[in-house]
Design an enzyme around this catalytic site. Structure first.
Site, mmCIF file in Angstrom:
data_model
loop_
_atom_site.group_PDB
_atom_site.id
_atom_site.type_symbol
_atom_site.label_atom_id
_atom_site.label_comp_id
_atom_site.label_asym_id
_atom_site.label_seq_id
_atom_site.Cartn_x
_atom_site.Cartn_y
_atom_site.Cartn_z
ATOM 1 N N CYS A 146 0.837 -1.191 0.000
ATOM 2 C CA CYS A 146 0.000 0.000 0.000
ATOM 3 C C CYS A 146 0.882 1.255 0.000
ATOM 4 C CB CYS A 146 -0.944 0.100 1.186
ATOM 5 S SG CYS A 146 -2.088 -1.262 1.315
ATOM 6 N N ARG A 161 4.001 -0.261 -4.746
ATOM 7 C CA ARG A 161 3.734 -0.757 -3.391
ATOM 8 C C ARG A 161 2.413 -1.520 -3.304
ATOM 9 N NH1 ARG A 161 6.833 1.595 0.477
ATOM 10 N NH2 ARG A 161 5.311 0.983 2.030
ATOM 11 N N TRP A 214 -2.723 -2.773 -1.724
ATOM 12 C CA TRP A 214 -2.346 -4.174 -1.903
ATOM 13 C C TRP A 214 -3.159 -4.919 -0.848
ATOM 14 C CZ3 TRP A 214 -0.130 -8.239 0.806
ATOM 15 C CH2 TRP A 214 0.394 -9.277 0.025
ATOM 16 N N GLY A 253 -0.985 -0.937 6.388
ATOM 17 C CA GLY A 253 -0.623 -1.796 7.516
ATOM 18 C C GLY A 253 -1.775 -2.738 7.821
ATOM 19 N N GLU A 299 18.526 -16.960 -7.590
ATOM 20 C CA GLU A 299 18.032 -15.632 -7.965
ATOM 21 C C GLU A 299 17.473 -15.648 -9.398
ATOM 22 O OE1 GLU A 299 17.235 -13.131 -6.432
ATOM 23 O OE2 GLU A 299 17.313 -11.434 -7.804
ATOM 24 N N GLU A 301 8.790 -14.756 -10.702
ATOM 25 C CA GLU A 301 7.989 -13.621 -10.195
ATOM 26 C C GLU A 301 7.461 -12.721 -11.300
ATOM 27 O OE1 GLU A 301 9.838 -10.614 -7.676
ATOM 28 O OE2 GLU A 301 11.779 -11.174 -8.477
ATOM 29 N N HIS A 314 19.133 -36.099 -6.573
ATOM 30 C CA HIS A 314 18.410 -36.438 -5.337
ATOM 31 C C HIS A 314 16.926 -36.104 -5.446
ATOM 32 C CE1 HIS A 314 22.258 -37.365 -3.602
ATOM 33 N NE2 HIS A 314 22.703 -36.224 -4.081
ATOM 34 N N LYS A 327 6.296 -4.071 -3.753
ATOM 35 C CA LYS A 327 7.716 -3.784 -3.629
ATOM 36 C C LYS A 327 8.226 -3.959 -2.212
ATOM 37 C CE LYS A 327 11.679 -2.418 -5.180
ATOM 38 N NZ LYS A 327 12.382 -3.426 -5.966
HETATM 39 C C1 F6R Z 1 12.340 -10.128 -5.611
HETATM 40 C C2 F6R Z 1 12.114 -9.180 -4.543
HETATM 41 C C3 F6R Z 1 11.809 -9.688 -3.187
HETATM 42 C C4 F6R Z 1 12.569 -8.873 -2.142
HETATM 43 C C5 F6R Z 1 12.133 -9.260 -0.733
HETATM 44 C C6 F6R Z 1 12.955 -8.545 0.325
HETATM 45 O O1 F6R Z 1 12.635 -9.477 -6.809
HETATM 46 O O2 F6R Z 1 12.166 -8.000 -4.751
HETATM 47 O O3 F6R Z 1 12.084 -11.044 -3.062
HETATM 48 O O4 F6R Z 1 13.930 -9.110 -2.322
HETATM 49 O O5 F6R Z 1 10.787 -8.935 -0.572
HETATM 50 O O6 F6R Z 1 12.844 -7.162 0.205
HETATM 51 P P1 F6R Z 1 13.855 -6.202 0.944
HETATM 52 O O7 F6R Z 1 15.193 -6.398 0.332
HETATM 53 O O8 F6R Z 1 13.314 -4.824 0.706
HETATM 54 O O9 F6R Z 1 13.850 -6.589 2.384
#
Ligand code: F6R
Length: 617
Positions: free
Chosen positions: A2, A27, A84, A111, A490, A497, A513, A612
């Site tokens: 949000c 967000r 969100w 929140g 990664e 994602e 395995h 984000k």
């Molecule tokens: C993937 C991504 C998430 C963040 C995770 C942690 O592209 O962005 O997996 O890495 O939510 O976020 P931070 O680094 O802000 O704690």
């Protein structure tokens, strides 16, 4: 999760709020809303002539913008929200702002109110009418209960009743010259402008209007006026706090001609890495004053514990490899969400490092608090100055990647990795465990990394071509070993994602395995196989999946003339020393995910179900 924005000043607020919401859309992007105070000029003994006008819409900010295009929102005070969903579906009715029964109080919130059910029951018994399924809706009704002429006092009472987290921003048509706000555990900043002031979930939302900011701390309440701001502590006392200036530019928060933020941010990596190295690596000298640790304290370290989530946890895994190799200090890596619930053991002489690009991830924050309560010293690695994690840690190492808007972490990841390289080298040097010649070689190679990444980016078209061939595959397995393993994890995370394709990252040796059972003609295996000390081992692992008819795409190093025999597609990164392939090999995989997702028509900047910064559990 949000995004919130508010403005009070001498300009009309509608466009300021809509453009701020667009910058906050990363967000949350399932619904949005706006509320302003408008004056109809009709004063009588019950009214000051002012009323709240609100509009909300399911969908994107542009849908909200479209829906209010012809509506009269002429006002110089307003609030906005992009959602969100946590409680209640992403519908128009559940979108913020939420109003009280009288329609005089409008609230936006980021929140979760954990005790909302109990509060809602109580308020319904008192006659309040609820229209949405959200937890947030209890807030305007509680404020309506507590309001006796000063909304700030009502907010202070409200904070004592609610459990959970929130940045809360309130308009009250009885007081058209102020916005009231509060913060518990969700980010909130104040922007000080020339012709008005702002509240927002983060700085890029208002960067086009001001670079002067004040951070709001937990349990503080705010009275924002057009020409000033008052901040009150949890005890109700007025607090003096100076604003600070950020050097982020507005273009860093815009697409600047790129099709998507993600692509722009991938291409910004050479710059972000240089900025992150600047001042820390000069010639062959490393400097880490911000660690606040003496060399003696470093030499006494018996263990390092790193916690992080998602992409940041992959930076942590690479950091583990590097620190253990160069400094010979044992490192444990854990995801924050697990750490906080396991009654962790905090040993003396153990350094606790938290990696989080946003500095607001609630699980990481909670893990820090847990470790701190047990006496740990916390070092944070984050990209956001003044973020909650930065403020709650004993010392902070900032990455300087600039604001990252795309939901998918790219440039902040490579900036985190660079910090891990520098820190591991620094520890190695201080502990005397790294060979002096090797140290010099690594330092020399690190200087070339931004240029080598640029060379990879110059070849983006080659990766696009490979993605054009492979985007229809439904299963991808990413394999790597040692430095290649965090890259494999990664690479798989990036792909799943933003493209919604099933992708998994594994240690090459683990295939036998179990995961090898997945391999058939519908599978693409992506091998991270630069010329390092596990090269031959990786080749064997690739042989195994090739024999099971998987399509093979490898990331290899320049000059490898053998690899084409093992693969259907290959991309070559510039040659380097083995440890540094960790950072070079992720770049083509970021581009690969991007082009696959684009082929599938996905929204790469705002993938479904994600936000984000994850400020809820
Ligand atoms: C993937 C991504 C998430 C963040 C995770 C942690 O592209 O962005 O997996 O890495 O939510 O976020 P931070 O680094 O802000 O704690």
């Amino acid at each position: 999760m949000c995004g919130i924005i508010a403005y009070i000043g001498s300009r009309y607020c509608k466009d300021i709020i809509i453009s701020g919401l667009k910058r906050l859309e990363y967000r949350g992007y399932d619904s949005a809303g706006i509320a302003v105070i408008s004056s109809d000029g009709v004063h009588d003994k019950n009214s000051n002539g002012c009323r709240i006008i609100a509009a909300k819409q399911a969908g994107k900010i542009k849908d909200l913008e479209e829906s209010i295009r012809d509506m009269d929102f002429d006002s110089t005070i307003g609030i906005g929200h992009t959602r969100w969903a946590t409680h209640g579906a992403p519908t128009q009715i559940n979108a913020h702002p939420h109003l009280d029964c009288s329609g005089k109080i409008a609230v936006v919130h980021n929140g979760i109110i954990e005790n909302y059910a109990e509060l809602k029951d109580e308020l319904i018994r008192k006659g309040h009418k609820f229209v949405s399924e959200t937890d947030t809706e209890v807030l305007p009704h509680l404020l309506e209960e507590y309001y006796e002429g000063d909304m700030l006092l009502a907010m202070q009472k409200l904070l004592k009743r609610i459990k959970g987290s929130g940045a809360i921003v309130v308009l009250n048509s009885d007081s058209p010259d102020e916005i009231i706000a509060a913060r518990i555990a969700s980010p909130l900043i104040i922007g000080i402008g020339k012709d008005g002031n702002f509240l927002a979930s983060d700085m890029p939302a208002v960067l086009e209007h001001t670079r002067n900011f004040i951070i709001v701390n937990d349990f503080e309440t705010i009275r924002l006026k057009k020409d000033g701001v008052e901040i009150f502590g949890g005890d109700g006392r007025l607090i003096q706090r100076e604003s600070f200036k950020v050097n982020w530019s507005i273009t860093s928060a815009e697409k600047s001609g790129y099709e998507d933020f993600m692509l722009k941010e991938i291409f910004e990596q050479p710059f972000g890495i240089k900025e992150t190295m600047r001042g820390r690596l000069t010639g062959s000298e490393l400097q880490f004053d911000e660690l606040n640790m003496s060399e003696d304290q470093i030499r006494k370290l018996s263990k390092i514990q790193i916690i992080a989530c998602g992409t940041s946890s992959h930076a942590a895994l690479l950091g583990k490899q590097l620190i253990e190799r160069w400094a010979r200090i044992p490192v444990e890596v854990e995801v924050s969400s697990e750490y906080r619930y396991k009654n962790p053991i905090v040993e003396e002489n153990c350094l606790f490092i938290a990696i989080t690009q946003s500095g607001e991830t609630i699980d990481t924050l909670a893990a820090i608090r847990e470790a701190k309560s047990k006496g740990a010293k916390i070092v944070a690695i984050t990209n956001v100055v003044g973020s909650t994690v930065a403020r709650e840690s004993d010392s902070v190492i900032y990455t300087h990647a600039g604001p990252e808007i795309g939901v998918c972490a790219t440039k902040t990841f490579t900036a985190q990795i660079i910090v891990m390289y520098l820190l591991a080298l620094y520890f190695g040097k201080v502990t005397g465990k790294i060979d002096a010649q090797r140290y010099l070689k690594i330092v020399e190679e690190l200087e070339f990394i931004p240029n080598k990444i640029q060379l990879i980016l110059n070849e983006a078209a080659k990766i696009k071509k490979i993605a054009d061939h492979l985007y229809k595959y439904r299963t991808f397995l990413f394999l790597g070993r040692i430095f290649g393993l965090p890259v494999a994890l990664e690479g798989a995370l990036k792909l799943k994602e933003i493209s919604y394709i099933h992708a998994e990252g594994y240690a090459g040796g683990e295939m036998k395995h179990g995961p090898i059972a997945l391999t058939d003609t519908n599978t693409t295996v992506v091998g991270i196989i630069p010329k390092d000390f596990v090269y031959d081992k990786m080749l064997s692992n690739i042989e195994e999946v090739k024999a099971r008819h998987a399509t093979i795409f490898v990331i290899a190093s320049e000059g490898d003339t053998e690899i084409h025999k093992y693969s259907n597609y290959a991309f070559y990164v510039p040659s380097s020393i083995e440890e540094l392939y960790g950072i070079l090999t992720i770049i083509p995989l970021q581009l690969f995910s991007y082009y696959i997702a684009k082929n599938l028509g996905r929204n790469v900047d705002q993938p479904r179900n994600l936000a984000k910064s994850v400020t809820v559990e």
